[in-house]
Design a protein around this motif. Structure first.
Motif, PDB file in Angstrom:
ATOM      1  N   ASP A 304       0.813  -1.213   0.000  1.00  0.00           N
ATOM      2  CA  ASP A 304       0.000   0.000   0.000  1.00  0.00           C
ATOM      3  C   ASP A 304       0.850   1.269   0.000  1.00  0.00           C
ATOM      4  OD1 ASP A 304       0.981  -0.254   2.528  1.00  0.00           O
ATOM      5  OD2 ASP A 304      -0.944  -0.075   3.567  1.00  0.00           O
ATOM      6  N   SER A 305       2.170   1.109  -0.033  1.00  0.00           N
ATOM      7  CA  SER A 305       3.074   2.256  -0.104  1.00  0.00           C
ATOM      8  C   SER A 305       4.403   1.774  -0.694  1.00  0.00           C
ATOM      9  CB  SER A 305       3.300   2.867   1.292  1.00  0.00           C
ATOM     10  OG  SER A 305       3.883   1.914   2.167  1.00  0.00           O
ATOM     11  N   GLY A 306       5.258   2.717  -1.070  1.00  0.00           N
ATOM     12  CA  GLY A 306       6.545   2.350  -1.632  1.00  0.00           C
ATOM     13  C   GLY A 306       6.457   1.989  -3.107  1.00  0.00           C
ATOM     14  N   ALA A 309       3.660  -0.244  -4.778  1.00  0.00           N
ATOM     15  CA  ALA A 309       2.304   0.295  -4.869  1.00  0.00           C
ATOM     16  C   ALA A 309       2.162   1.183  -6.103  1.00  0.00           C
ATOM     17  CB  ALA A 309       1.971   1.103  -3.609  1.00  0.00           C
ATOM     18  N   ASN A 310       3.266   1.365  -6.839  1.00  0.00           N
ATOM     19  CA  ASN A 310       3.289   2.197  -8.036  1.00  0.00           C
ATOM     20  C   ASN A 310       2.889   1.350  -9.246  1.00  0.00           C
ATOM     21  OD1 ASN A 310       4.090   3.607 -10.393  1.00  0.00           O
ATOM     22  ND2 ASN A 310       5.718   4.668  -9.289  1.00  0.00           N
ATOM     23  N   ASP A 426       4.498  -7.998   0.042  1.00  0.00           N
ATOM     24  CA  ASP A 426       4.249  -7.134  -1.114  1.00  0.00           C
ATOM     25  C   ASP A 426       3.508  -7.871  -2.222  1.00  0.00           C
ATOM     26  OD1 ASP A 426       6.019  -4.952  -0.055  1.00  0.00           O
ATOM     27  OD2 ASP A 426       7.564  -6.499  -0.372  1.00  0.00           O
ATOM     28  N   ARG A 456      -4.977  -4.067  -0.690  1.00  0.00           N
ATOM     29  CA  ARG A 456      -4.710  -2.753  -0.086  1.00  0.00           C
ATOM     30  C   ARG A 456      -4.613  -1.668  -1.160  1.00  0.00           C
ATOM     31  NH1 ARG A 456      -0.209  -3.876   4.562  1.00  0.00           N
ATOM     32  NH2 ARG A 456       0.942  -4.840   2.862  1.00  0.00           N
TER      33      ARG A 456
END
Length: 536
Positions: A304-306, A309-310, A426, A456
């Motif tokens: 959901d970040s990092g 998540a892109n 991930d 997420r």
């Protein structure tokens, strides 16, 4: 004097009965004079072997996500709807009747006056309201989002609205009203799930250690005994449809030694095995029941970040994998590149899809030239999965081409899927079986405000598509929007379908009645009976 004493005694006795009756009427424990009094027959036992699993059995519907727990919970918890004997379609159960308004927005239920929990306490319309509001207030059950069609339910579960605005209301003890903000013809399929059965006030907590022997339940069975690997259920004496429960006892065994399973089945001590038994071990080949299942197995990104998540990074990583070869390695019958199960209409795209040049272009655009600087990627698959080879292929490709650290863990499914918000991974793998026969059963897993946002994901475009579909009264248009939403997940490299499910069960054809193959692989224990039973 003797006569007076007798009269006094009779008068006191009458007063005591009146007092007792008043207390009973005012309390929640009300006896049904039709409660069965016969002794249960231990020879009338149906024996089931569950699949071996590392996930512990869960007796609280709000905490259960594994299929073994759901087999048991479906027999302990029954709500307004139950399953019929043949097609396992929703039919009225605790509800005696239902009236749906012409616009499909108001559902009015009349519930039976004989409804009781297994301890004899009365179940009323208010019990349903209290149970549903409690479920929505916690918003940590995979099925909570299924109530989003109810007016005010989504706002309440997200703590953005009041319980007073939720469209569920007890009109009196036996009449219940559900108001929707959009038509939901699938509502019976939702209300038949154990999550939406009435829950006793003692169980309205989130404690996985609740003692199943003491929990009052509303279904056809209650837990009567627990062993190290055996669970025994017995008919609930307060169940409204007691006389139509076919077996007095259900014995469930988990972790049965593989070397003994075939022998015990041949000896007639097992009636239904969800665990694998080789075909050559079956004297009657009809006992093996294979059926298409409303399920899809898939890998998915869950960061959901990092970087992971892109969408550009995800797409780049996906372009490094020959997904068709990976699918073929799984050895499954119904390999697929689509999330939504539709075995009759879709053909898999057999083109390779690998584009290393494009992958490196996307990495450069995202600020990771040749993958330099990408952090370690953590992958999870659960024990017993049939895609371990495929997972290693993916990990090896990412590690060798991008020179990044890839960690592959084999862990119990609950570690990363039970509470997705707490997952440390991930990228992961799961086989998801739809709770209801509707595409929403798969798509809600990526809605940003879902009660079970497995990936997420926070994608406003995807959310808007689901929201528009929810408001659409036309089934055809709703399915069109669902198809666009599915394609969005594939284009954004969020999910990587592997194969659609197939259920495999072994059922003793010569003695078992009430077991019917179906696409959801649901087999209500209420209807199961064996003519050759064993002691529990």
């Amino acid at each position: 004097m003797k006569l007076n004493n007798i009269k006094t005694f009779i008068l006191l006795l009458m007063l005591s009965f009146l007092s007792f009756g008043t207390a009973f009427a005012q309390g929640s424990l009300q006896r049904d004079p039709k409660q069965p009094s016969r002794i249960l027959d231990s020879s009338n036992t149906f024996t089931i072997v569950l699949e071996d699993s590392q996930d512990p059995l869960e007796f609280n519907p709000l905490l259960a996500t594994d299929s073994n727990s759901l087999i048991i919970l479906q027999s302990l918890y029954e709500g307004l709807y139950g399953y019929d004997r043949v097609q396992n379609a929703p039919v009225l159960a605790a509800a005696q009747s239902v009236d749906v308004s012409e616009d499909g927005l108001i559902w009015s239920f009349t519930i039976r006056k004989t409804l009781r929990f297994s301890n004899g306490e009365t179940i009323t319309a208010q019990t349903y309201v209290d149970s549903w509001l409690w479920l929505l207030s916690h918003n940590n059950n995979p099925a909570s989002s299924f109530f989003d069609a109810v007016a005010g339910a989504k706002a309440y579960r997200l703590h953005k609205g009041s319980s007073q605005n939720v469209g569920i209301k007890a009109l009196d003890d036996y009449h219940l009203e559900i108001r929707l903000h959009a038509p939901a013809p699938y509502l019976p399929d939702v209300l038949v799930l154990p999550y939406f059965a009435p829950m006793h006030s003692e169980q309205r907590q989130l404690q996985p250690s609740d003692d199943p022997l003491t929990i009052p339940v509303p279904g056809p069975f209650r837990v009567s005994a627990l062993g190290s690997n055996t669970i025994t259920l017995e008919k609930n004496p307060w169940y409204w449809d007691y006389d139509n429960v076919d077996s007095d006892f259900i014995r469930l065994i988990q972790g049965f030694p593989a070397e003994k399973l075939s022998m015990e089945y041949a000896n007639g001590t097992i009636d239904w095995s969800a665990a694998f038994i080789p075909l050559q071990a079956l004297s009657d080949k009809r006992d093996l029941r294979l059926a298409a299942q409303y399920a899809t197995a898939f890998f998915y990104f869950s960061a959901d970040s990092g970087p992971y998540a892109n969408p550009k990074i995800r797409k780049a990583l996906s372009l490094l994998i020959d997904w068709n070869s990976v699918r073929d390695e799984s050895g499954q019958l119904f390999i697929t590149d689509r999330l939504l199960p539709d075995l009759d209409k879709r053909q898999i795209d057999r083109s390779n899809g690998v584009d290393i040049q494009k992958a490196f272009e996307l990495l450069r655009e995202a600020g990771y030239e040749n993958g330099k600087g990408l952090p370690a990627i953590n992958i999870a698959i659960h024990r017993g999965t049939q895609v371990e080879t495929a997972a290693h292929t993916i990990a090896e490709a990412w590690s060798s081409i991008l020179q990044i650290t890839v960690v592959l863990d084999i862990v119990p499914l609950g570690v990363y899927a039970a509470t997705p918000s707490n997952s440390p991974y991930d990228f992961a793998f799961i086989t998801w079986i739809g709770d209801i026969y509707d595409p929403y059963a798969f798509l809600y897993l990526w809605e940003s405000q879902s009660s079970h946002n497995l990936g997420r994901l926070k994608d406003p475009v995807f959310d808007a598509l689901l929201d528009d579909a929810m408001k659409e009264s036309s089934k055809e248009k709703r399915l069109e929007l669902y198809a666009i939403a599915e394609q969005r997940l594939l284009d954004e490299a969020v999910v990587f379908p592997m194969y659609h499910g197939i259920s495999s069960n072994v059922v003793a054809t010569d003695r078992v009645t009430g077991w019917n193959a179906n696409i959801l692989d649901i087999h209500p224990l209420k209807h199961l009976k064996s003519t050759k039973s064993v002691q529990p």
